[in-house]
Design a protein around this motif. Structure first.
Motif, PDB file in Angstrom:
ATOM      1  N   ILE A 124       0.777  -1.143   0.208  1.00 11.31           N
ATOM      2  CA  ILE A 124       0.003  -0.130   0.062  1.00 11.31           C
ATOM      3  C   ILE A 124       0.953   1.232  -0.093  1.00 11.31           C
ATOM      4  CG2 ILE A 124      -1.800   1.259   1.265  1.00 11.31           C
ATOM      5  CD1 ILE A 124      -2.790  -1.333   2.499  1.00 11.31           C
ATOM      6  N   PHE A 125       1.776   1.342   0.713  1.00 12.87           N
ATOM      7  CA  PHE A 125       2.680   2.434   0.850  1.00 12.87           C
ATOM      8  C   PHE A 125       3.457   2.582  -0.392  1.00 12.87           C
ATOM      9  CE2 PHE A 125       6.559   4.570   2.929  1.00 12.87           C
ATOM     10  CZ  PHE A 125       5.972   5.575   3.162  1.00 12.87           C
ATOM     11  N   LYS A 126       4.146   1.499  -0.869  1.00 13.38           N
ATOM     12  CA  LYS A 126       4.754   1.397  -2.170  1.00 13.38           C
ATOM     13  C   LYS A 126       3.888   2.308  -3.252  1.00 13.38           C
ATOM     14  CE  LYS A 126       7.414  -0.955  -5.397  1.00 13.38           C
ATOM     15  NZ  LYS A 126       8.107  -2.258  -5.778  1.00 13.38           N
ATOM     16  N   THR A 127       2.741   1.880  -3.259  1.00 12.16           N
ATOM     17  CA  THR A 127       1.719   2.513  -4.271  1.00 12.16           C
ATOM     18  C   THR A 127       1.522   3.764  -4.077  1.00 12.16           C
ATOM     19  OG1 THR A 127       0.511   0.275  -4.565  1.00 12.16           O
ATOM     20  CG2 THR A 127      -0.542   2.214  -5.433  1.00 12.16           C
ATOM     21  N   GLN A 128       1.581   4.237  -2.872  1.00 19.77           N
ATOM     22  CA  GLN A 128       1.489   5.617  -2.484  1.00 19.77           C
ATOM     23  C   GLN A 128       2.701   6.442  -3.016  1.00 19.77           C
ATOM     24  OE1 GLN A 128       0.908   5.765   1.622  1.00 19.77           O
ATOM     25  NE2 GLN A 128      -1.438   5.400   1.433  1.00 19.77           N
ATOM     26  N   LEU A 129       3.708   5.765  -2.918  1.00 14.35           N
ATOM     27  CA  LEU A 129       4.805   6.556  -3.244  1.00 14.35           C
ATOM     28  C   LEU A 129       5.211   6.618  -4.693  1.00 14.35           C
ATOM     29  CD1 LEU A 129       7.413   5.178  -0.813  1.00 14.35           C
ATOM     30  CD2 LEU A 129       6.758   7.318  -0.672  1.00 14.35           C
ATOM     31  N   ASN A 131       2.637   6.701  -6.896  1.00 11.05           N
ATOM     32  CA  ASN A 131       1.765   7.574  -7.263  1.00 11.05           C
ATOM     33  C   ASN A 131       2.181   9.105  -6.989  1.00 11.05           C
ATOM     34  OD1 ASN A 131      -0.006   5.777  -8.098  1.00 11.05           O
ATOM     35  ND2 ASN A 131      -1.256   5.941  -6.200  1.00 11.05           N
ATOM     36  N   GLU A 132       3.269   9.285  -5.883  1.00 12.18           N
ATOM     37  CA  GLU A 132       3.707  10.432  -5.735  1.00 12.18           C
ATOM     38  C   GLU A 132       5.120  10.960  -6.752  1.00 12.18           C
ATOM     39  OE1 GLU A 132       5.256  10.406  -1.785  1.00 12.18           O
ATOM     40  OE2 GLU A 132       2.905  10.363  -0.944  1.00 12.18           O
TER      41      GLU A 132
END
Length: 196
Positions: A124-129, A131-132
């Motif tokens: 989940i955190f990797k997906t956020q990164l 996307n950033e």
């Protein structure tokens, strides 16, 4: 032995919170490990540690409901019925219920956190990164540092205590255990949330 190594060694041998160990070192102005441990024993701080093998067959189930939308059930155990009926024990249990409702831990301690949970959180955190727009090599470094944070973040006893962020829930439990002179353990908890 460095100051950090001394503190780690004493903590490993006694299981006491860092706050108590640091206070003893500052008071004694000594680096003699045995002298410091003897001082901690004379203060009665190791009394609860000596009881760690005792059975906890008493205690109670406590609850907290927030705005009729979130509820917590908590089971806390202690050695005797006398302690389980004390105001100190009840206040501790009620405070931990409130903490659980606010921080939403998933596990009691870090040993319960499984690899699948960590991997799911990292994904989940990797997906956020991504996307950033973070570069891949930076993402890997960030994820490596995030692993231990996830374990602490979702473990009740490792979380900063809601009413005093200078101590952890584990430190708070140790303080209550030392005051009562009994082993106290958090057995389990459940969080209920409306529509979940």
């Amino acid at each position: 032995m460095s100051a950090i190594e001394l503190i780690k060694s004493i903590r490993f041998k006694t299981g006491l919170p860092l706050k108590d160990i640091n206070k003893a070192i500052a008071l004694l102005k000594s680096e003699d490990e045995e002298e410091i441990i003897t001082h901690l024993r004379s203060q009665g701080l190791l009394k609860a540690q000596a009881r760690k093998d005792k059975e906890t067959n008493n205690g109670g189930v406590y609850s907290y409901v927030h705005d009729n939308r979130l509820g917590v059930l908590l089971e806390v155990k202690c050695e005797t019925d006398f302690v389980s009926r004390s105001d100190l024990f009840k206040d501790f249990c009620n405070d931990v219920c409130l903490h659980i409702a606010a921080y939403q831990p998933r596990f009691i301690d870090e040993s319960e956190v499984n690899g699948d949970f960590i991997e799911a959180e990292l994904d989940i955190f990797k997906t956020q990164l991504v996307n950033e727009g973070k570069p891949e090599n930076i993402i890997e470094k960030i994820l490596e540092g995030k692993k231990s944070k996830i374990t602490k973040e979702f473990s009740l006893l490792s979380q900063p205590y809601i009413k005093d962020s200078n101590i952890s829930v584990s430190d708070y439990l140790s303080q209550v255990s030392q005051t009562t002179g009994e082993k106290i353990s958090i057995s389990r908890f459940i969080i209920y949330s409306l529509n979940s």
